[in-house]
Design a protein around this motif. Sequence first.
Motif, mmCIF file in Angstrom:
data_model
loop_
_atom_site.group_PDB
_atom_site.id
_atom_site.type_symbol
_atom_site.label_atom_id
_atom_site.label_comp_id
_atom_site.label_asym_id
_atom_site.label_seq_id
_atom_site.Cartn_x
_atom_site.Cartn_y
_atom_site.Cartn_z
ATOM 1 N N ASN A 1 65.936 29.335 50.815
ATOM 2 C CA ASN A 1 67.011 30.296 50.633
ATOM 3 C C ASN A 1 66.591 31.473 49.749
ATOM 4 O O ASN A 1 66.648 32.616 50.160
ATOM 5 C CB ASN A 1 68.243 29.602 50.047
ATOM 6 C CG ASN A 1 69.434 30.507 49.961
ATOM 7 O OD1 ASN A 1 69.780 31.188 50.911
ATOM 8 N ND2 ASN A 1 70.065 30.518 48.811
ATOM 9 N N CYS A 2 66.149 31.186 48.519
ATOM 10 C CA CYS A 2 65.821 32.256 47.573
ATOM 11 C C CYS A 2 64.322 32.459 47.383
ATOM 12 O O CYS A 2 63.910 33.371 46.669
ATOM 13 C CB CYS A 2 66.476 31.968 46.223
ATOM 14 S SG CYS A 2 65.752 30.570 45.323
ATOM 15 N N LYS A 3 63.510 31.585 48.005
ATOM 16 C CA LYS A 3 62.045 31.610 47.888
ATOM 17 C C LYS A 3 61.556 31.282 46.490
ATOM 18 O O LYS A 3 60.407 31.488 46.153
ATOM 19 C CB LYS A 3 61.459 32.960 48.334
ATOM 20 C CG LYS A 3 61.919 33.428 49.696
ATOM 21 C CD LYS A 3 61.555 32.469 50.784
ATOM 22 C CE LYS A 3 61.934 33.057 52.134
ATOM 23 N NZ LYS A 3 62.505 32.111 53.031
ATOM 24 N N GLY A 4 62.451 30.765 45.635
ATOM 25 C CA GLY A 4 62.084 30.395 44.271
ATOM 26 C C GLY A 4 61.333 29.079 44.221
ATOM 27 O O GLY A 4 61.385 28.266 45.143
ATOM 28 N N LYS A 5 60.629 28.867 43.093
ATOM 29 C CA LYS A 5 59.865 27.639 42.902
ATOM 30 C C LYS A 5 60.488 26.726 41.853
ATOM 31 O O LYS A 5 59.931 25.700 41.517
ATOM 32 C CB LYS A 5 58.435 27.996 42.482
ATOM 33 C CG LYS A 5 57.640 28.691 43.564
ATOM 34 C CD LYS A 5 56.276 29.074 43.073
ATOM 35 C CE LYS A 5 55.280 27.998 43.422
ATOM 36 N NZ LYS A 5 53.904 28.354 43.040
ATOM 37 N N ASP A 6 61.650 27.094 41.353
ATOM 38 C CA ASP A 6 62.316 26.317 40.310
ATOM 39 C C ASP A 6 63.128 25.199 40.955
ATOM 40 O O ASP A 6 64.352 25.209 40.976
ATOM 41 C CB ASP A 6 63.206 27.238 39.479
ATOM 42 C CG ASP A 6 63.624 26.611 38.164
ATOM 43 O OD1 ASP A 6 63.061 25.550 37.798
ATOM 44 O OD2 ASP A 6 64.503 27.174 37.501
ATOM 45 N N ILE A 7 62.405 24.212 41.510
ATOM 46 C CA ILE A 7 62.999 23.088 42.235
ATOM 47 C C ILE A 7 62.880 21.834 41.377
ATOM 48 O O ILE A 7 61.800 21.512 40.886
ATOM 49 C CB ILE A 7 62.265 22.856 43.576
ATOM 50 C CG1 ILE A 7 62.206 24.128 44.411
ATOM 51 C CG2 ILE A 7 62.889 21.697 44.344
ATOM 52 C CD1 ILE A 7 63.494 24.554 45.025
ATOM 53 N N GLY A 8 63.990 21.143 41.203
ATOM 54 C CA GLY A 8 63.995 19.896 40.452
ATOM 55 C C GLY A 8 64.280 18.723 41.368
ATOM 56 O O GLY A 8 64.989 18.859 42.363
ATOM 57 N N LYS A 9 63.722 17.575 41.029
ATOM 58 C CA LYS A 9 63.949 16.364 41.820
ATOM 59 C C LYS A 9 65.164 15.646 41.254
ATOM 60 O O LYS A 9 65.227 15.365 40.055
ATOM 61 C CB LYS A 9 62.718 15.467 41.782
ATOM 62 C CG LYS A 9 62.819 14.296 42.716
ATOM 63 C CD LYS A 9 61.499 13.594 42.904
ATOM 64 C CE LYS A 9 61.666 12.504 43.937
ATOM 65 N NZ LYS A 9 60.409 11.965 44.365
ATOM 66 N N ILE A 10 66.144 15.339 42.112
ATOM 67 C CA ILE A 10 67.367 14.677 41.654
ATOM 68 C C ILE A 10 67.519 13.271 42.234
ATOM 69 O O ILE A 10 68.448 12.560 41.862
ATOM 70 C CB ILE A 10 68.621 15.526 41.957
ATOM 71 C CG1 ILE A 10 68.757 15.804 43.458
ATOM 72 C CG2 ILE A 10 68.599 16.812 41.165
ATOM 73 C CD1 ILE A 10 70.052 16.485 43.838
ATOM 74 N N SER B 1 65.517 10.246 45.324
ATOM 75 C CA SER B 1 64.467 9.977 46.289
ATOM 76 C C SER B 1 64.595 10.948 47.457
ATOM 77 O O SER B 1 65.593 10.928 48.186
ATOM 78 C CB SER B 1 64.597 8.536 46.784
ATOM 79 O OG SER B 1 63.628 8.277 47.770
ATOM 80 N N ASN B 2 63.624 11.825 47.616
ATOM 81 C CA ASN B 2 63.603 12.854 48.659
ATOM 82 C C ASN B 2 64.764 13.846 48.553
ATOM 83 O O ASN B 2 65.136 14.466 49.533
ATOM 84 C CB ASN B 2 63.576 12.225 50.059
ATOM 85 C CG ASN B 2 62.310 11.462 50.292
ATOM 86 O OD1 ASN B 2 61.234 11.879 49.864
ATOM 87 N ND2 ASN B 2 62.398 10.326 50.945
ATOM 88 N N GLN B 3 65.347 13.978 47.364
ATOM 89 C CA GLN B 3 66.422 14.942 47.138
ATOM 90 C C GLN B 3 66.025 15.876 46.005
ATOM 91 O O GLN B 3 65.538 15.430 44.963
ATOM 92 C CB GLN B 3 67.729 14.244 46.787
ATOM 93 C CG GLN B 3 68.310 13.461 47.941
ATOM 94 C CD GLN B 3 69.622 12.819 47.549
ATOM 95 O OE1 GLN B 3 69.709 12.141 46.538
ATOM 96 N NE2 GLN B 3 70.631 13.052 48.361
ATOM 97 N N PHE B 4 66.263 17.171 46.236
ATOM 98 C CA PHE B 4 65.854 18.203 45.296
ATOM 99 C C PHE B 4 66.996 19.181 45.081
ATOM 100 O O PHE B 4 67.944 19.219 45.863
ATOM 101 C CB PHE B 4 64.615 18.936 45.837
ATOM 102 C CG PHE B 4 63.474 18.012 46.129
ATOM 103 C CD1 PHE B 4 62.533 17.712 45.171
ATOM 104 C CD2 PHE B 4 63.357 17.411 47.377
ATOM 105 C CE1 PHE B 4 61.487 16.837 45.436
ATOM 106 C CE2 PHE B 4 62.316 16.545 47.660
ATOM 107 C CZ PHE B 4 61.387 16.257 46.685
ATOM 108 N N TYR B 5 66.883 19.984 44.014
ATOM 109 C CA TYR B 5 67.916 20.959 43.689
ATOM 110 C C TYR B 5 67.236 22.250 43.280
ATOM 111 O O TYR B 5 66.316 22.244 42.458
ATOM 112 C CB TYR B 5 68.777 20.425 42.535
ATOM 113 C CG TYR B 5 69.983 21.267 42.233
ATOM 114 C CD1 TYR B 5 71.126 21.186 43.019
ATOM 115 C CD2 TYR B 5 69.988 22.151 41.160
ATOM 116 C CE1 TYR B 5 72.245 21.956 42.751
ATOM 117 C CE2 TYR B 5 71.104 22.916 40.874
ATOM 118 C CZ TYR B 5 72.220 22.814 41.676
ATOM 119 O OH TYR B 5 73.322 23.575 41.411
ATOM 120 N N CYS B 6 67.690 23.370 43.842
ATOM 121 C CA CYS B 6 67.155 24.671 43.468
ATOM 122 C C CYS B 6 67.995 25.233 42.327
ATOM 123 O O CYS B 6 69.200 25.460 42.485
ATOM 124 C CB CYS B 6 67.182 25.632 44.659
ATOM 125 S SG CYS B 6 66.558 27.275 44.204
#
Length: 64
Positions: A5-14, A16-21
């Motif tokens: 969506n935003c092309k950002g790299k600030d992704i956190g793992k929340i 198993s196989n789930q992430f949050y931007c």
Amino acid sequence: MRCPNCKGKDIGKIGSNQFYCWNCFIELTLSNGRLSLHQVEADGSLSSLDDLFAEEERRVETDF
């Protein structure tokens, strides 16, 4: 991994196989090398954003 969506790299793992931007506040779920994107609504429910992105934008090549 970058957010489709935003092309950002600030992704956190929340989970198993789930992430949050943290840039655009969407949830990403990785399944079979493909991301599913969801917006978190005020009541905590999720709304799919998959129809806004082409298949190649949601494809992930890296294993987590």
